[in-house]
Motif scaffolding. Structure first.
Motif, mmCIF file in Angstrom:
data_model
loop_
_atom_site.group_PDB
_atom_site.id
_atom_site.type_symbol
_atom_site.label_atom_id
_atom_site.label_comp_id
_atom_site.label_asym_id
_atom_site.label_seq_id
_atom_site.Cartn_x
_atom_site.Cartn_y
_atom_site.Cartn_z
ATOM 1 N N ARG A 1 -1.391 0.766 12.255
ATOM 2 C CA ARG A 1 -1.152 -0.370 11.367
ATOM 3 C C ARG A 1 -0.449 0.017 10.080
ATOM 4 N N PHE A 2 -0.839 1.147 9.490
ATOM 5 C CA PHE A 2 -0.227 1.544 8.220
ATOM 6 C C PHE A 2 0.592 2.820 8.322
ATOM 7 N N GLN A 3 0.726 3.341 9.551
ATOM 8 C CA GLN A 3 1.526 4.544 9.770
ATOM 9 C C GLN A 3 1.104 5.692 8.853
ATOM 10 N N GLY A 4 -0.169 5.751 8.569
ATOM 11 C CA GLY A 4 -0.668 6.821 7.706
ATOM 12 C C GLY A 4 -1.298 7.930 8.520
ATOM 13 N N GLY A 5 -2.139 8.708 7.890
ATOM 14 C CA GLY A 5 -2.754 9.837 8.575
ATOM 15 C C GLY A 5 -4.110 9.533 9.151
ATOM 16 N N SER A 6 -4.600 8.297 8.973
ATOM 17 C CA SER A 6 -5.915 7.933 9.487
ATOM 18 C C SER A 6 -5.935 6.441 9.812
ATOM 19 N N PRO A 7 -6.967 5.975 10.535
ATOM 20 C CA PRO A 7 -7.073 4.544 10.816
ATOM 21 C C PRO A 7 -7.844 3.791 9.742
ATOM 22 N N TYR A 8 -8.189 4.478 8.645
ATOM 23 C CA TYR A 8 -9.115 3.911 7.662
ATOM 24 C C TYR A 8 -8.413 3.433 6.388
ATOM 25 N N ILE A 9 -9.054 2.468 5.736
ATOM 26 C CA ILE A 9 -8.652 2.044 4.402
ATOM 27 C C ILE A 9 -9.902 2.043 3.521
ATOM 28 N N TYR A 10 -9.683 1.982 2.209
ATOM 29 C CA TYR A 10 -10.797 2.045 1.257
ATOM 30 C C TYR A 10 -10.373 1.304 0.001
ATOM 31 N N PRO A 11 -11.286 0.554 -0.625
ATOM 32 C CA PRO A 11 -10.885 -0.194 -1.823
ATOM 33 C C PRO A 11 -10.627 0.734 -3.016
ATOM 34 N N LEU A 12 -9.630 0.408 -3.811
ATOM 35 C CA LEU A 12 -9.465 1.086 -5.086
ATOM 36 C C LEU A 12 -10.708 0.825 -5.931
ATOM 37 N N TYR A 13 -11.195 1.845 -6.595
ATOM 38 C CA TYR A 13 -12.434 1.815 -7.383
ATOM 39 C C TYR A 13 -13.696 1.834 -6.502
ATOM 40 N N LEU B 1 -14.039 -13.709 14.936
ATOM 41 C CA LEU B 1 -13.307 -12.790 14.059
ATOM 42 C C LEU B 1 -11.818 -12.755 14.378
ATOM 43 N N THR B 2 -11.325 -13.852 14.943
ATOM 44 C CA THR B 2 -9.882 -13.970 15.163
ATOM 45 C C THR B 2 -9.241 -14.371 13.836
ATOM 46 N N VAL B 3 -8.624 -13.409 13.171
ATOM 47 C CA VAL B 3 -8.064 -13.658 11.840
ATOM 48 C C VAL B 3 -6.675 -13.042 11.745
ATOM 49 N N ASP B 4 -5.969 -13.411 10.696
ATOM 50 C CA ASP B 4 -4.664 -12.819 10.415
ATOM 51 C C ASP B 4 -4.885 -11.528 9.636
ATOM 52 N N LEU B 5 -4.763 -10.394 10.323
ATOM 53 C CA LEU B 5 -5.059 -9.100 9.701
ATOM 54 C C LEU B 5 -4.120 -8.752 8.542
ATOM 55 N N SER B 6 -2.966 -9.415 8.478
ATOM 56 C CA SER B 6 -2.039 -9.129 7.391
ATOM 57 C C SER B 6 -2.586 -9.574 6.048
ATOM 58 N N ALA B 7 -3.684 -10.350 6.081
ATOM 59 C CA ALA B 7 -4.297 -10.807 4.829
ATOM 60 C C ALA B 7 -4.971 -9.663 4.084
ATOM 61 N N ALA B 8 -5.156 -8.539 4.763
ATOM 62 C CA ALA B 8 -5.716 -7.329 4.102
ATOM 63 C C ALA B 8 -4.678 -6.226 4.217
ATOM 64 N N SER B 9 -3.914 -6.053 3.153
ATOM 65 C CA SER B 9 -2.886 -5.013 3.144
ATOM 66 C C SER B 9 -3.400 -3.821 2.377
ATOM 67 N N ALA B 10 -2.768 -2.675 2.592
ATOM 68 C CA ALA B 10 -3.213 -1.455 1.923
ATOM 69 C C ALA B 10 -2.004 -0.653 1.479
ATOM 70 N N ALA B 11 -2.082 -0.178 0.240
ATOM 71 C CA ALA B 11 -1.038 0.712 -0.251
ATOM 72 C C ALA B 11 -1.156 2.058 0.441
ATOM 73 N N GLU B 12 -0.019 2.732 0.650
ATOM 74 C CA GLU B 12 -0.020 4.067 1.243
ATOM 75 C C GLU B 12 0.471 5.066 0.220
ATOM 76 N N GLU B 13 0.218 6.350 0.528
ATOM 77 C CA GLU B 13 0.709 7.386 -0.370
ATOM 78 C C GLU B 13 2.239 7.366 -0.415
#
Length: 445
Positions: free
Chosen positions: A217-229, A433-445
């Motif tokens: 989903r985010f083409q990063g190094g893991s499948p995880y996201i985490y909130p800032l703060y 839980l059928t939702v639009d996943l784009s509603a939760a975006s995440a910044a990448e490095e």
């Protein structure tokens, strides 16, 4: 307080706040109370002074560690799977717009004394040092099967009914060795023990697909996201959102919070400071109804402040490392969690690391050593344990819905399942839980 509510929720832990939001969105009248003067309960987030006072007895940490207010140390640290259940729940309750997420840098597994990146698809399997040449080919075929599997498309099943075939039988078809099964089962499918091998393979395959889809989903190094703060924002955001939208009523610093029962043993309200709020159902964490829970285990944890990332994790500023039980000769997995100033949970140059496991002894310092040895030098380290409880009551009889304690995992998959199970018991329906996943975006490095 002298009103009647559909549900009274006691405690502002992550599970209770999420449930409060879900029930409010459903149109139920909710009163949410906490005996503490802060949000979060057992899953609260501490600044440096609070951390020091809790584990060292005073609130004067060394000045070399930086400003106290720059620390947000989650007591129950857990990453979110990008396409996982918690993200979907947060979108469903419309709170993601108030949270800023950031992709987690790395997902690793401990194998034969070394830390390795978790391979999540056929391409990564071919590159992974976890396997020899022939095993890589077998693993690649298995990953392709999982990648192409569609529950509603029999052509992708290769003649196997995964609701009947066990995970062990599916794995044996591809001839994967025990070493490969170990990291796939524990670091990709995120099973906590090997009981899944004797169960239908469908859940196992779905878990692997969720990992791969979240990773992509985010083409990063893991499948995880985490909130800032950190996660400390979650309870506050859920509550602020609810108050703004008139979902429910919230009260902190309410002493005692005594659940009242009628002659038949059914909860009918909660009393605090001489006033009783009536309700049809009560939702709470184990501390509010200690006579209706039983101890099922204990979590050992080490909390570390460091000035560097975990070695051998590609200098990842945020990372999860899973140490499967067999690699350590244990009955349960061990988990490493690390986050840093890149997620605004510590001052510049500082890292917060946790080592957690289900306690099998009374000596956390010795028991956690396989994990703490992987961290390298630490500036400070705190050891402790906390008990885990699960409800023993019959919620259909007493109308009390009690959450289970948080386990040692450093991801949210088990936690959100408890929330969804409780929601179904409370409402009698399954949450869509059928939702639009784009509603939760995440910044990448």
């Amino acid at each position: 307080m002298d009103e009647e509510y559909d549900v009274i929720v006691l405690g502002t832990g992550l599970k209770e706040c999420i449930l409060s939001g879900l029930l409010s969105v459903d149109g139920l009248k909710v009163l949410h109370m906490d005996r503490n003067d802060y949000y979060g309960g057992e899953s609260t987030s501490l600044n440096l002074n609070q951390l020091w006072k809790r584990f060292r007895g005073d609130d004067k940490p060394p000045e070399t560690l930086g400003s106290s207010r720059d620390y947000n140390v989650d007591m129950i640290p857990k990453f979110m799977m990008a396409n996982g259940g918690l993200v979907r729940v947060l979108i469903h309750t419309d709170v993601t717009k108030y949270l800023n997420f950031k992709a987690v840098d790395g997902s690793f597994v401990y194998n034969k004394g070394k830390i390795h990146k978790v391979p999540a698809n056929d391409v990564e399997a071919l590159k992974s040092p976890l396997m020899g040449l022939f095993e890589k080919r077998r693993a690649r075929k298995f990953f392709l099967y999982v990648q192409d599997y569609e529950e509603n498309n029999p052509k992708s099943h290769e003649g196997m009914d995964l609701s009947q075939v066990t995970a062990r039988e599916l794995i044996s078809k591809y001839g994967l060795d025990d070493n490969t099964v170990d990291f796939i089962g524990h670091a990709l499918a995120l099973h906590r023990d090997d009981n899944y091998l004797g169960e239908p393979a469908l859940d196992f395959v779905k878990r692997m697909k969720l990992y791969a889809e979240s990773l992509a989903r985010f083409q990063g190094g893991s499948p995880y996201i985490y909130p800032l703060y950190g996660l400390g924002e979650l309870p506050q955001v859920c509550i602020c959102k609810a108050e703004c939208c008139l979902w429910g009523t919230y009260m902190l610093s309410k002493p005692e919070c005594k659940v009242e029962f009628d002659e038949s043993g059914k909860a009918f309200g909660v009393t605090s400071e001489g006033e009783t709020a009536k309700c049809k159902k009560v939702v709470c964490d184990p501390s509010y109804l200690p006579d209706k829970v039983t101890k099922v285990g204990k979590v050992a944890r080490a909390i570390c402040i460091m000035s560097h990332p975990i070695p051998n994790t590609n200098d990842s500023h945020s990372v999860q490392v899973i140490l499967p039980q067999k690699q350590l000769g244990r009955k349960s997995d061990m988990y490493l969690f690390c986050c840093s100033y890149s997620h605004n949970v510590a001052p510049s140059g500082k890292y917060i690391a946790f080592v957690l496991t289900e306690a099998e002894t009374d000596n956390p310092q010795v028991e956690l050593k396989p994990g703490t040895d992987l961290l390298g030098p630490v500036d400070e380290i705190f050891f402790d344990t906390y008990d885990r409880y699960k409800p023993t009551n019959q919620s259909d009889v007493d109308h009390c819905f009690i959450s289970g304690s948080y386990d040692a995992t450093t991801h949210f998959e088990t936690t959100v399942q408890d929330v969804l199970d409780m929601y179904s018991k409370i409402t009698g329906k399954v949450l869509d839980l059928t939702v639009d996943l784009s509603a939760a975006s995440a910044a990448e490095e």
